[in-house]
Every structure is written in C-alpha cells, then in structure tokens.
Design a protein around this motif. Structure first.
Motif, PDB file in Angstrom:
ATOM      1  N   GLY A  79       0.812  -1.222   0.000  1.00 58.09           N
ATOM      2  CA  GLY A  79       0.000   0.000   0.000  1.00 58.09           C
ATOM      3  C   GLY A  79       0.837   1.259   0.000  1.00 58.09           C
ATOM      4  N   GLY A  80       1.778   1.359  -0.913  1.00 57.80           N
ATOM      5  CA  GLY A  80       2.701   2.485  -0.885  1.00 57.80           C
ATOM      6  C   GLY A  80       3.865   2.142   0.015  1.00 57.80           C
ATOM      7  N   GLU A  81       4.653   3.108   0.359  1.00 56.06           N
ATOM      8  CA  GLU A  81       5.818   2.881   1.212  1.00 56.06           C
ATOM      9  C   GLU A  81       5.409   2.981   2.669  1.00 56.06           C
ATOM     10  OE1 GLU A  81       9.543   1.762   2.076  1.00 56.06           O
ATOM     11  OE2 GLU A  81       8.693   1.882   0.084  1.00 56.06           O
ATOM     12  N   PRO A  82       5.507   1.890   3.434  1.00 56.48           N
ATOM     13  CA  PRO A  82       5.148   1.960   4.847  1.00 56.48           C
ATOM     14  C   PRO A  82       6.121   2.842   5.609  1.00 56.48           C
ATOM     15  CG  PRO A  82       6.020  -0.205   4.289  1.00 56.48           C
ATOM     16  CD  PRO A  82       5.959   0.583   3.014  1.00 56.48           C
ATOM     17  N   GLY A  83       5.656   3.371   6.724  1.00 53.72           N
ATOM     18  CA  GLY A  83       6.495   4.231   7.534  1.00 53.72           C
ATOM     19  C   GLY A  83       7.665   3.469   8.126  1.00 53.72           C
ATOM     20  N   VAL A  84       8.834   4.065   8.113  1.00 52.96           N
ATOM     21  CA  VAL A  84      10.020   3.420   8.659  1.00 52.96           C
ATOM     22  C   VAL A  84      10.149   3.777  10.129  1.00 52.96           C
ATOM     23  CG1 VAL A  84      12.526   3.273   8.540  1.00 52.96           C
ATOM     24  CG2 VAL A  84      11.193   3.407   6.442  1.00 52.96           C
ATOM     25  N   MET A  85      10.278   2.771  10.971  1.00 48.12           N
ATOM     26  CA  MET A  85      10.457   2.961  12.403  1.00 48.12           C
ATOM     27  C   MET A  85      11.891   2.549  12.709  1.00 48.12           C
ATOM     28  SD  MET A  85       6.954   1.095  13.558  1.00 48.12           S
ATOM     29  CE  MET A  85       7.060   1.528  15.263  1.00 48.12           C
ATOM     30  N   SER A  86      12.732   3.459  13.121  1.00 45.73           N
ATOM     31  CA  SER A  86      14.137   3.115  13.317  1.00 45.73           C
ATOM     32  C   SER A  86      14.319   2.197  14.520  1.00 45.73           C
ATOM     33  CB  SER A  86      14.978   4.377  13.437  1.00 45.73           C
ATOM     34  OG  SER A  86      14.502   5.164  14.510  1.00 45.73           O
ATOM     35  N   MET A 107      17.879  -4.983  30.887  1.00 43.21           N
ATOM     36  CA  MET A 107      19.121  -4.564  30.244  1.00 43.21           C
ATOM     37  C   MET A 107      18.963  -4.879  28.770  1.00 43.21           C
ATOM     38  SD  MET A 107      21.955  -5.700  33.020  1.00 43.21           S
ATOM     39  CE  MET A 107      23.170  -4.487  32.567  1.00 43.21           C
ATOM     40  N   GLY A 108      19.282  -3.906  27.918  1.00 42.37           N
ATOM     41  CA  GLY A 108      19.033  -4.083  26.503  1.00 42.37           C
ATOM     42  C   GLY A 108      20.141  -3.560  25.626  1.00 42.37           C
ATOM     43  N   LYS A 109      19.941  -3.791  24.338  1.00 43.22           N
ATOM     44  CA  LYS A 109      20.919  -3.384  23.346  1.00 43.22           C
ATOM     45  C   LYS A 109      20.190  -3.176  22.029  1.00 43.22           C
ATOM     46  CE  LYS A 109      25.328  -4.962  21.484  1.00 43.22           C
ATOM     47  NZ  LYS A 109      26.320  -6.037  21.507  1.00 43.22           N
ATOM     48  N   ILE A 110      20.606  -2.162  21.267  1.00 45.82           N
ATOM     49  CA  ILE A 110      20.024  -1.933  19.949  1.00 45.82           C
ATOM     50  C   ILE A 110      20.696  -2.888  18.973  1.00 45.82           C
ATOM     51  CG2 ILE A 110      19.717  -0.299  18.065  1.00 45.82           C
ATOM     52  CD1 ILE A 110      19.580   1.912  20.208  1.00 45.82           C
ATOM     53  N   ILE A 111      19.889  -3.711  18.300  1.00 42.63           N
ATOM     54  CA  ILE A 111      20.377  -4.748  17.405  1.00 42.63           C
ATOM     55  C   ILE A 111      20.034  -4.359  15.966  1.00 42.63           C
ATOM     56  CG2 ILE A 111      20.245  -7.196  16.792  1.00 42.63           C
ATOM     57  CD1 ILE A 111      21.293  -6.682  19.648  1.00 42.63           C
ATOM     58  N   PRO A 112      21.036  -4.141  15.117  1.00 38.90           N
ATOM     59  CA  PRO A 112      20.742  -3.878  13.707  1.00 38.90           C
ATOM     60  C   PRO A 112      20.429  -5.194  12.993  1.00 38.90           C
ATOM     61  CG  PRO A 112      23.098  -3.808  14.072  1.00 38.90           C
ATOM     62  CD  PRO A 112      22.454  -4.031  15.421  1.00 38.90           C
ATOM     63  N   LEU A 113      19.532  -5.151  12.034  1.00 35.56           N
ATOM     64  CA  LEU A 113      19.255  -6.329  11.218  1.00 35.56           C
ATOM     65  C   LEU A 113      20.418  -6.534  10.250  1.00 35.56           C
ATOM     66  CD1 LEU A 113      15.458  -5.921  10.429  1.00 35.56           C
ATOM     67  CD2 LEU A 113      16.535  -7.292  12.192  1.00 35.56           C
ATOM     68  N   PRO A 114      20.619  -7.752   9.774  1.00 32.29           N
ATOM     69  CA  PRO A 114      21.706  -7.991   8.822  1.00 32.29           C
ATOM     70  C   PRO A 114      21.561  -7.100   7.581  1.00 32.29           C
ATOM     71  CG  PRO A 114      20.838 -10.073   9.636  1.00 32.29           C
ATOM     72  CD  PRO A 114      19.927  -8.990  10.137  1.00 32.29           C
ATOM     73  N   GLY A 121      12.913  -5.605   8.810  1.00 29.04           N
ATOM     74  CA  GLY A 121      11.799  -6.259   9.476  1.00 29.04           C
ATOM     75  C   GLY A 121      10.500  -5.562   9.111  1.00 29.04           C
ATOM     76  N   ILE A 122       9.407  -6.235   9.368  1.00 28.26           N
ATOM     77  CA  ILE A 122       8.095  -5.643   9.099  1.00 28.26           C
ATOM     78  C   ILE A 122       7.194  -5.775  10.316  1.00 28.26           C
ATOM     79  CG2 ILE A 122       8.190  -6.052   6.611  1.00 28.26           C
ATOM     80  CD1 ILE A 122       6.239  -8.388   7.051  1.00 28.26           C
ATOM     81  N   HIS A 149      -1.440  -6.829   5.942  1.00 31.28           N
ATOM     82  CA  HIS A 149      -0.993  -5.514   5.511  1.00 31.28           C
ATOM     83  C   HIS A 149       0.246  -5.103   6.304  1.00 31.28           C
ATOM     84  CE1 HIS A 149      -4.726  -4.895   3.264  1.00 31.28           C
ATOM     85  NE2 HIS A 149      -5.303  -5.520   4.287  1.00 31.28           N
ATOM     86  N   VAL A 150       1.266  -4.639   5.593  1.00 31.87           N
ATOM     87  CA  VAL A 150       2.483  -4.165   6.236  1.00 31.87           C
ATOM     88  C   VAL A 150       2.238  -2.741   6.707  1.00 31.87           C
ATOM     89  CG1 VAL A 150       4.922  -3.630   5.907  1.00 31.87           C
ATOM     90  CG2 VAL A 150       3.938  -5.667   4.850  1.00 31.87           C
ATOM     91  N   MET A 151       2.379  -2.521   8.006  1.00 37.80           N
ATOM     92  CA  MET A 151       2.122  -1.208   8.592  1.00 37.80           C
ATOM     93  C   MET A 151       3.395  -0.367   8.691  1.00 37.80           C
ATOM     94  SD  MET A 151      -1.034  -1.712   8.850  1.00 37.80           S
ATOM     95  CE  MET A 151      -1.584  -0.234   9.643  1.00 37.80           C
ATOM     96  N   HIS A 152       4.510  -0.998   9.048  1.00 44.24           N
ATOM     97  CA  HIS A 152       5.781  -0.307   9.218  1.00 44.24           C
ATOM     98  C   HIS A 152       6.924  -1.262   8.876  1.00 44.24           C
ATOM     99  CE1 HIS A 152       3.859   3.003  11.364  1.00 44.24           C
ATOM    100  NE2 HIS A 152       3.213   2.100  12.078  1.00 44.24           N
ATOM    101  N   THR A 153       8.073  -0.689   8.596  1.00 43.59           N
ATOM    102  CA  THR A 153       9.282  -1.482   8.437  1.00 43.59           C
ATOM    103  C   THR A 153      10.343  -0.944   9.389  1.00 43.59           C
ATOM    104  OG1 THR A 153      10.204  -0.102   6.683  1.00 43.59           O
ATOM    105  CG2 THR A 153       8.788  -1.929   6.003  1.00 43.59           C
ATOM    106  N   PHE A 154      11.353  -1.765   9.674  1.00 43.98           N
ATOM    107  CA  PHE A 154      12.422  -1.320  10.563  1.00 43.98           C
ATOM    108  C   PHE A 154      13.728  -2.000  10.183  1.00 43.98           C
ATOM    109  CE2 PHE A 154      10.285  -4.882  12.544  1.00 43.98           C
ATOM    110  CZ  PHE A 154      11.308  -5.687  13.023  1.00 43.98           C
TER     111      PHE A 154
END
Length: 141
Positions: free
Chosen positions: A12-19, A65-72, A77-78, A96-101
């Motif tokens: 449905g167009g370009e979904p919003g990107v969530m960093s 306790m956490g860490k920001i994990i980048p995708l390969p 991700g969706i 329906h794809v709502m967002h990507t990350f």
C-alpha cells in the motif's frame, strides 16, 4: 493433515520506517495494538555506566538490560496487521504491512544481551544461510 494457506502482503505504498522504536521484551503481554512507548517507556531508558552499548530500564518494577540490534545488511523487518480474521482454516488471508524497521531494541531481565541468547544467535543463521545458498566460481584459471 496439511494445511495450505495463501498470504497476500499489501504494501500500500511505502510503509512508515520505524528506526529503533521496536522493542523485544522478555515477557508476554495479552494484547495486540499500539502502545505509547515514547510516553511511558522511552524517557526511562538510560545507558549503563561503563558500557555505552548496554541500555537500562525497568518494566513493572523489574530491571531490564538491553541493546540496539541492527538487522543484517540487506534485510528489514516488518510490522504486519491482519484486519479481517479468516472464517475457515483454508481461507485466503490478507496481511498488511504497517511499518518497516532496520533495527530493534532487545531486552533481557537484569543481564546484558549476548550472542548466546536464542534470538540473537538466530540472526547469525542469516549469514550462514547466505553462504550455503550462494554460488561460487572455483575455477583457477
């Protein structure tokens, strides 16, 4: 008995990107839908003293306790939503794809995330799969 299902993914167009707004929490929440993460959770995330990569927070009084994990590289991700649930098992489904990350924050209870965690070690299989399925030219000429 085998069940075959058809999935149609509508961008449905370009979904919003969530960093880094995606969080993987070590708990089960019996609800679906959006949450006010930035209002109730993000202001309380801080970096661990002495380790800039590890984040600290709490959820319902329990330390996280956490860490920001980048995708390969080359993957994203969706966040998908199914508006109408099928009436039968074999019915066609519309997702329906709502967002990507491209990254997410991975949380553990009171210990830093490490490569021994199941989710993080599963991400290593992306690299292994690419090597196994790649074609190589081993000619020496």
């Amino acid at each position: 008995m085998a069940i075959h299902m058809k999935y149609s993914v509508n961008l449905g167009g370009e979904p919003g990107v969530m960093s880094s707004s995606i969080h993987h929490m070590p708990c089960q929440i019996h609800a679906d839908g959006e949450a006010s993460v930035s209002k109730y959770f993000k202001p309380y995330i801080r970096k661990q003293d002495g380790n800039e990569d590890v984040l600290c927070a709490s959820f319902r009084g329990y330390p996280l306790m956490g860490k920001i994990i980048p995708l390969p590289q080359g993957y994203r991700g969706i966040v998908a939503q199914e508006n109408v649930k099928p009436m039968t098992e074999g019915a066609e489904r519309n997702i329906h794809v709502m967002h990507t990350f491209t990254s997410f924050t991975y949380w553990n209870w009171d210990k830093p995330p490490c490569q021994n965690d199941a989710l993080l070690s599963a991400l290593d299989w992306v690299d292994v799969s690419e090597v196994l399925h790649s074609t190589t030219d081993e000619s020496n000429g």
